[in-house]
Design a protein around this motif. Structure first.
Motif, PDB file in Angstrom:
ATOM      1  N   TYR A 192     -12.497   2.702   4.497  1.00 38.87           N
ATOM      2  CA  TYR A 192     -11.571   1.885   5.275  1.00 38.87           C
ATOM      3  C   TYR A 192     -12.332   0.991   6.243  1.00 38.87           C
ATOM      4  CZ  TYR A 192     -11.453   4.976   9.490  1.00 38.87           C
ATOM      5  OH  TYR A 192     -11.770   5.695  10.614  1.00 38.87           O
ATOM      6  N   ARG A 234      -5.665  11.289   6.755  1.00 33.93           N
ATOM      7  CA  ARG A 234      -4.781  10.272   6.176  1.00 33.93           C
ATOM      8  C   ARG A 234      -4.348   9.249   7.215  1.00 33.93           C
ATOM      9  NH1 ARG A 234       0.152  13.269   3.806  1.00 33.93           N
ATOM     10  NH2 ARG A 234      -0.232  14.547   5.629  1.00 33.93           N
ATOM     11  N   HIS A 235      -4.137   9.727   8.445  1.00 34.31           N
ATOM     12  CA  HIS A 235      -3.702   8.837   9.519  1.00 34.31           C
ATOM     13  C   HIS A 235      -4.657   7.659   9.697  1.00 34.31           C
ATOM     14  CE1 HIS A 235      -2.080   7.533  13.369  1.00 34.31           C
ATOM     15  NE2 HIS A 235      -3.286   7.614  13.885  1.00 34.31           N
ATOM     16  N   TYR A 238      -3.870   5.200   6.984  1.00 37.92           N
ATOM     17  CA  TYR A 238      -2.583   4.519   7.186  1.00 37.92           C
ATOM     18  C   TYR A 238      -2.709   3.379   8.204  1.00 37.92           C
ATOM     19  CZ  TYR A 238      -0.358   8.739   5.110  1.00 37.92           C
ATOM     20  OH  TYR A 238       0.013   9.783   4.304  1.00 37.92           O
ATOM     21  N   THR A 239      -3.565   3.590   9.206  1.00 41.34           N
ATOM     22  CA  THR A 239      -3.645   2.646  10.323  1.00 41.34           C
ATOM     23  C   THR A 239      -4.857   1.709  10.240  1.00 41.34           C
ATOM     24  OG1 THR A 239      -4.786   4.349  11.603  1.00 41.34           O
ATOM     25  CG2 THR A 239      -2.404   4.196  11.908  1.00 41.34           C
ATOM     26  N   LYS A 257      -1.083   0.119  -0.689  1.00 42.03           N
ATOM     27  CA  LYS A 257      -0.198   1.125  -0.081  1.00 42.03           C
ATOM     28  C   LYS A 257      -0.757   2.515  -0.290  1.00 42.03           C
ATOM     29  CE  LYS A 257       4.471  -0.828  -0.435  1.00 42.03           C
ATOM     30  NZ  LYS A 257       5.754  -0.649  -1.118  1.00 42.03           N
ATOM     31  N   ASP A 259       0.762   6.488   0.174  1.00 40.13           N
ATOM     32  CA  ASP A 259       1.934   7.327   0.476  1.00 40.13           C
ATOM     33  C   ASP A 259       3.091   6.445   0.974  1.00 40.13           C
ATOM     34  OD1 ASP A 259       0.373   9.540  -0.184  1.00 40.13           O
ATOM     35  OD2 ASP A 259      -0.253   9.872   1.886  1.00 40.13           O
ATOM     36  N   ARG A 261       3.055   3.845   2.687  1.00 39.94           N
ATOM     37  CA  ARG A 261       2.775   3.054   3.906  1.00 39.94           C
ATOM     38  C   ARG A 261       1.963   1.825   3.503  1.00 39.94           C
ATOM     39  NH1 ARG A 261       3.805   8.572   4.297  1.00 39.94           N
ATOM     40  NH2 ARG A 261       3.928   9.315   6.443  1.00 39.94           N
ATOM     41  N   ILE A 263      -0.781  -0.888   3.873  1.00 36.87           N
ATOM     42  CA  ILE A 263      -2.079  -0.924   4.560  1.00 36.87           C
ATOM     43  C   ILE A 263      -2.377  -2.380   4.935  1.00 36.87           C
ATOM     44  CG2 ILE A 263      -4.551  -0.378   4.399  1.00 36.87           C
ATOM     45  CD1 ILE A 263      -2.593   2.086   4.090  1.00 36.87           C
TER      46      ILE A 263
END
Ligand code: PXG
Length: 303
Positions: A192, A234-235, A238-239, A257, A259, A261, A263
């Motif tokens: 990420y 995972r958080h 997601y962020t 995406k 789950d 959410r 990205i």
């Protein structure tokens, strides 16, 4: 002409490239493999792939029955015999033929084969639109059970995860480890981007140390990114500003995406696009050169 397969020191037509039902690669998944690519007559990171293969074999106490230089030459011979300019190369070393019973001592010689074939490319819109991933119920193998750093013929952990993602209508799965930290996808490493930081899990959480992963880390460091290997959840994905996955077959693919959410913007982000471009440039300028028109073997040169 039929595809020529390298099998135990010989090139044979595909129809004759068969292994015994007593091969422990088949009976027990006792073996190791690599997936390698060539681009326009250049084998990308061939030495790195072979070193990883020998290291996986070493931990399994599986003796590859030839020196690394000979195996390197065999890869080139297989590519040239099939006149492939852009190829996908599957190199497999199994424990060999034994009897019914786990004991590897019953297998005197390893089986070695190399398949080099045309590469089936992923649809190009994937690199624009990005993947939809889900975290799956199956956790990644515990490193003290079967270390994910070993690229073995036991891929059922990954296959179970892939089945879960497919059943749920997603492109790919993200596997967490038993502590809930993000590890990787079924055949790709994960990254990420957050500002000028590029983050990826460290090998000890339970991942394969991807060759593409290392190339991207090197490219990112050169582009002024702070490259960080640290456990995350995972958080954090997601962020993130951007998420992408890396692997030999897929190269670098954006993630839209996770789950359900979204990205970042939900499409390929600017950092991911830049890495895709830089990586493609690298694969076309660096590697072990061979003559795709089938010059005699042994002419491989590193550039
Ligand atoms: N994680 C896992 C579990 C892998 O199997 C990667 C990461 C990426 O590593 P590299 O070194 O390729 O950047 C892999 C690679 C296939 C296939 O046929 C699988 C891989 C590579 C090529 C083809 O599914 N796995």
């Amino acid at each position: 002409m039929s595809l020529q397969i390298y099998l135990n020191d010989r090139l044979v037509p595909k129809e004759q490239a068969v292994v015994s039902v007593f091969d422990h690669g088949l009976l027990y998944g006792d073996g190791v493999f690599e997936g390698i690519r060539s681009y326009d007559g250049l084998v990308f990171k061939l030495r790195e792939h072979l070193v990883r293969l020998y290291e996986s074999a070493h931990t399994l106490m599986l003796k590859v029955p030839m020196p690394i230089e000979r195996l390197e030459a065999a890869v080139i011979e297989t590519l040239q015999a099939n006149r492939l300019r852009d190829a996908y190369i599957r190199l497999v070393v199994t424990r060999g033929t034994g009897d019914l019973g786990l004991d590897p001592r019953k297998c005197p010689t390893a089986t070695v084969f190399i398949i080099a074939d045309k590469i089936a490319l992923y649809p190009s819109e994937l690199y624009e639109k990005g993947l939809e991933l889900m975290t799956c119920p199956t956790v990644r193998n515990h490193p003290e059970a079967l270390n994910p750093q070993l690229k073995t013929l036991n891929y059922l952990n990954n296959i179970l995860a892939r089945i879960e993602a497919t059943n749920a209508g997603f492109n790919e799965a993200i596997l967490l480890n038993a502590q809930g930290y993000v590890t990787e996808c079924t055949g790709e490493n994960i990254f990420y981007v957050s500002g000028k930081r590029l983050v990826t899990p460290p090998p000890y959480v339970g991942i394969l140390k991807g060759i593409t992963r290392q190339s991207v880390m090197d490219l990112a460091a050169k582009s002024g990114f702070q490259v960080i290997e640290t456990p995350f959840t995972r958080h954090d994905l997601y962020t993130a500003d951007e998420v992408f996955v890396t692997g030999t077959a897929a190269e670098i693919v954006p993630v839209a995406k996770i789950d359900n959410r979204r990205i970042g913007s939900g499409n390929a982000g600017p950092v991911t696009k830049d890495f895709i471009r830089k990586f493609r440039e690298l694969t076309r300028t660096e590697g072990v050169r061979y003559d795709p028109e089938g010059a005699p073997a042994g002419k491989a040169a590193r550039v």
